[in-house]
Design a protein around this motif. Structure first.
Motif, PDB file in Angstrom:
ATOM      1  N   LEU A 182       0.821  -1.208   0.000  1.00  0.00           N
ATOM      2  CA  LEU A 182       0.000   0.000   0.000  1.00  0.00           C
ATOM      3  C   LEU A 182       0.856   1.260   0.000  1.00  0.00           C
ATOM      4  CD1 LEU A 182      -2.791  -1.043   2.527  1.00  0.00           C
ATOM      5  CD2 LEU A 182      -2.855  -1.109   0.026  1.00  0.00           C
ATOM      6  N   HIS A 183       2.110   1.127   0.431  1.00  0.00           N
ATOM      7  CA  HIS A 183       3.023   2.272   0.466  1.00  0.00           C
ATOM      8  C   HIS A 183       3.613   2.580  -0.905  1.00  0.00           C
ATOM      9  CE1 HIS A 183       5.461  -1.327   0.527  1.00  0.00           C
ATOM     10  NE2 HIS A 183       6.492  -0.605   0.116  1.00  0.00           N
ATOM     11  N   HIS A 184       3.412   1.684  -1.845  1.00  0.00           N
ATOM     12  CA  HIS A 184       4.041   1.777  -3.162  1.00  0.00           C
ATOM     13  C   HIS A 184       3.409   2.900  -3.985  1.00  0.00           C
ATOM     14  CE1 HIS A 184       5.075   0.304  -7.267  1.00  0.00           C
ATOM     15  NE2 HIS A 184       6.155  -0.121  -6.664  1.00  0.00           N
ATOM     16  N   PRO A 185       4.130   3.466  -4.978  1.00  0.00           N
ATOM     17  CA  PRO A 185       3.512   4.474  -5.858  1.00  0.00           C
ATOM     18  C   PRO A 185       2.215   3.991  -6.501  1.00  0.00           C
ATOM     19  CG  PRO A 185       5.880   4.428  -6.212  1.00  0.00           C
ATOM     20  CD  PRO A 185       5.570   3.291  -5.280  1.00  0.00           C
ATOM     21  N   VAL A 186       2.118   2.680  -6.731  1.00  0.00           N
ATOM     22  CA  VAL A 186       0.871   2.074  -7.198  1.00  0.00           C
ATOM     23  C   VAL A 186       0.406   1.127  -6.091  1.00  0.00           C
ATOM     24  CG1 VAL A 186      -0.254   0.746  -9.016  1.00  0.00           C
ATOM     25  CG2 VAL A 186       1.724   2.174  -9.569  1.00  0.00           C
ATOM     26  N   PRO A 187      -0.461   1.578  -5.196  1.00  0.00           N
ATOM     27  CA  PRO A 187      -0.836   0.743  -4.049  1.00  0.00           C
ATOM     28  C   PRO A 187      -1.486  -0.569  -4.489  1.00  0.00           C
ATOM     29  CG  PRO A 187      -1.589   3.008  -3.762  1.00  0.00           C
ATOM     30  CD  PRO A 187      -1.146   2.880  -5.179  1.00  0.00           C
ATOM     31  N   LEU A 188      -1.016  -1.658  -3.926  1.00  0.00           N
ATOM     32  CA  LEU A 188      -1.593  -2.949  -4.273  1.00  0.00           C
ATOM     33  C   LEU A 188      -1.340  -3.965  -3.172  1.00  0.00           C
ATOM     34  CD1 LEU A 188       0.525  -4.919  -6.880  1.00  0.00           C
ATOM     35  CD2 LEU A 188       1.382  -2.863  -5.797  1.00  0.00           C
ATOM     36  N   VAL A 189      -2.096  -5.052  -3.262  1.00  0.00           N
ATOM     37  CA  VAL A 189      -1.903  -6.213  -2.402  1.00  0.00           C
ATOM     38  C   VAL A 189      -1.748  -7.412  -3.317  1.00  0.00           C
ATOM     39  CG1 VAL A 189      -2.959  -7.758  -0.710  1.00  0.00           C
ATOM     40  CG2 VAL A 189      -3.198  -5.276  -0.453  1.00  0.00           C
ATOM     41  N   ILE A 190      -0.677  -8.170  -3.115  1.00  0.00           N
ATOM     42  CA  ILE A 190      -0.455  -9.394  -3.886  1.00  0.00           C
ATOM     43  C   ILE A 190      -0.658 -10.576  -2.950  1.00  0.00           C
ATOM     44  CG2 ILE A 190       1.124 -10.711  -5.336  1.00  0.00           C
ATOM     45  CD1 ILE A 190       2.605  -8.155  -5.970  1.00  0.00           C
ATOM     46  N   ASP A 191      -1.569 -11.456  -3.322  1.00  0.00           N
ATOM     47  CA  ASP A 191      -1.904 -12.622  -2.505  1.00  0.00           C
ATOM     48  C   ASP A 191      -1.339 -13.869  -3.189  1.00  0.00           C
ATOM     49  OD1 ASP A 191      -2.996 -14.626  -1.013  1.00  0.00           O
ATOM     50  OD2 ASP A 191      -5.091 -14.078  -1.366  1.00  0.00           O
ATOM     51  N   PHE A 192      -0.246 -14.395  -2.650  1.00  0.00           N
ATOM     52  CA  PHE A 192       0.371 -15.608  -3.189  1.00  0.00           C
ATOM     53  C   PHE A 192      -0.348 -16.808  -2.577  1.00  0.00           C
ATOM     54  CE2 PHE A 192       3.526 -12.254  -3.280  1.00  0.00           C
ATOM     55  CZ  PHE A 192       3.975 -12.320  -4.580  1.00  0.00           C
ATOM     56  N   SER A 193      -0.982 -17.614  -3.428  1.00  0.00           N
ATOM     57  CA  SER A 193      -1.899 -18.650  -2.947  1.00  0.00           C
ATOM     58  C   SER A 193      -1.600 -19.999  -3.578  1.00  0.00           C
ATOM     59  CB  SER A 193      -3.349 -18.256  -3.263  1.00  0.00           C
ATOM     60  OG  SER A 193      -3.641 -16.973  -2.756  1.00  0.00           O
ATOM     61  N   GLN A 194      -1.997 -21.048  -2.852  1.00  0.00           N
ATOM     62  CA  GLN A 194      -1.839 -22.412  -3.358  1.00  0.00           C
ATOM     63  C   GLN A 194      -3.031 -23.264  -2.953  1.00  0.00           C
ATOM     64  OE1 GLN A 194       1.166 -21.557  -0.929  1.00  0.00           O
ATOM     65  NE2 GLN A 194       2.783 -22.687  -1.959  1.00  0.00           N
ATOM     66  N   PRO A 195      -3.612 -24.006  -3.891  1.00  0.00           N
ATOM     67  CA  PRO A 195      -4.641 -24.978  -3.522  1.00  0.00           C
ATOM     68  C   PRO A 195      -3.979 -26.125  -2.751  1.00  0.00           C
ATOM     69  CG  PRO A 195      -4.630 -24.517  -5.895  1.00  0.00           C
ATOM     70  CD  PRO A 195      -3.370 -23.969  -5.333  1.00  0.00           C
TER      71      PRO A 195
END
Length: 288
Positions: free
Chosen positions: A250-263
């Protein structure tokens, strides 16, 4: 999981590298040759084939040139241009986010172009204030080029025309779910959310950030689980749940959340634990 100083380009590159290493997917042919072909396709307005070739290049880089984040950012910036022309604006934003992160040697010339494309993408998504934010960065970096470019002048006019339609107390963020699978290597889901602008600061409130991450997981977990019959990322048996490791940028110039997921085949089982360890190691390597 919070990584306040993490470099998104290294992080995405590390995750892609691990995916290619585990499941194959390397691409034959010279990276430079493919890049020239992709650039030619783009120049001929064949945006979909160009986008696909840039994607192949990114996988080839991950397989054979680990650590070359400069080249990765260049290709992402080019692929983002294709996404913009194809109307896939959220994906363009996600591709451009690593480019405008912490400076990489030799990438300064890309920054102005990336900010310009971010401005275009956000404006098309209806976020004039976010578009203005990135356009200002573009002008600051491009200098005289910006004032002499008719396309830039037109973009600025459109931003001013649509100014005032955005809530200044809220900012759009991208929520990307990257699912590591045994069959396809990696699949992704891209969502758009709005969060209080105060969370998109250099040092956002930790408790509120964690609550946001929990909210996003609750909101989209079922949609991801029900999107297809998943198989366990590790053993290949039918999966009954998905392990999530969200990372806040969220602090990034382009705020985002990356969710690394595995079944996974069993919640808290051996494959679940192995998956959590894998993602932890990948994310840790991405911070270096």
């Amino acid at each position: 999981m919070l990584f306040p100083t993490c470099d998104i380009s290294n992080l995405c590159f590390a995750f892609l590298s691990s995916t290619v290493t585990m499941y194959g997917g390397s691409v034959s042919g010279s990276v430079e040759d493919m890049k020239r072909k992709a650039n030619l396709l783009y120049a001929r307005k064949m945006f979909a084939p160009a986008k696909d070739l840039y994607t192949r290049i990114l996988r080839d880089i991950a397989d054979s040139e680990k650590g070359n984040t400069d080249l990765s950012c260049t290709i992402r910036c080019n692929r983002a241009a294709c996404y913009i022309e194809l109307g896939e604006y959220p994906r363009a934003v996600l591709d451009l986010s690593p480019v405008v992160g912490p400076a990489h040697t030799g990438l300064l010339s890309l920054y102005a172009k990336a900010y310009y494309r971010l401005s275009r993408a956000f404006l098309e998504m209806g976020h004039a204030e976010e578009a203005r934010r990135h356009f200002d960065n573009y002008v600051r970096m491009a200098g005289a080029t910006a004032s002499n470019d008719p396309a830039a002048k037109e973009l600025q006019r459109k931003i001013h025309e649509r100014a005032g339609r955005s809530n200044p107390l809220m900012r759009p963020i991208m929520y990307q779910v990257r699912v590591l699978t045994k069959e396809a290597g990696e699949e992704e889901f891209v969502k758009e959310e709005f969060v209080p602008a105060e969370l998109c600061a250099a040092d956002p409130p930790k408790d509120r950030t964690i609550e946001l991450l929990k909210y996003l997981l609750r909101k989209y977990d079922k949609e991801v689980r029900d999107s297809r019959p998943w198989k366990c990322w590790n053993c290949g048996r039918p999966a009954n749940s998905i392990t999530h490791t969200p990372s806040s940028f969220l602090h990034h110039p382009v705020p985002l959340v990356i969710d690394f997921s595995q079944p996974v085949c069993m919640n808290s089982g051996p494959c679940d634990m192995a998956g959590r360890e894998l993602v932890h190691n990948v994310l840790s390597s991405g911070r270096r």
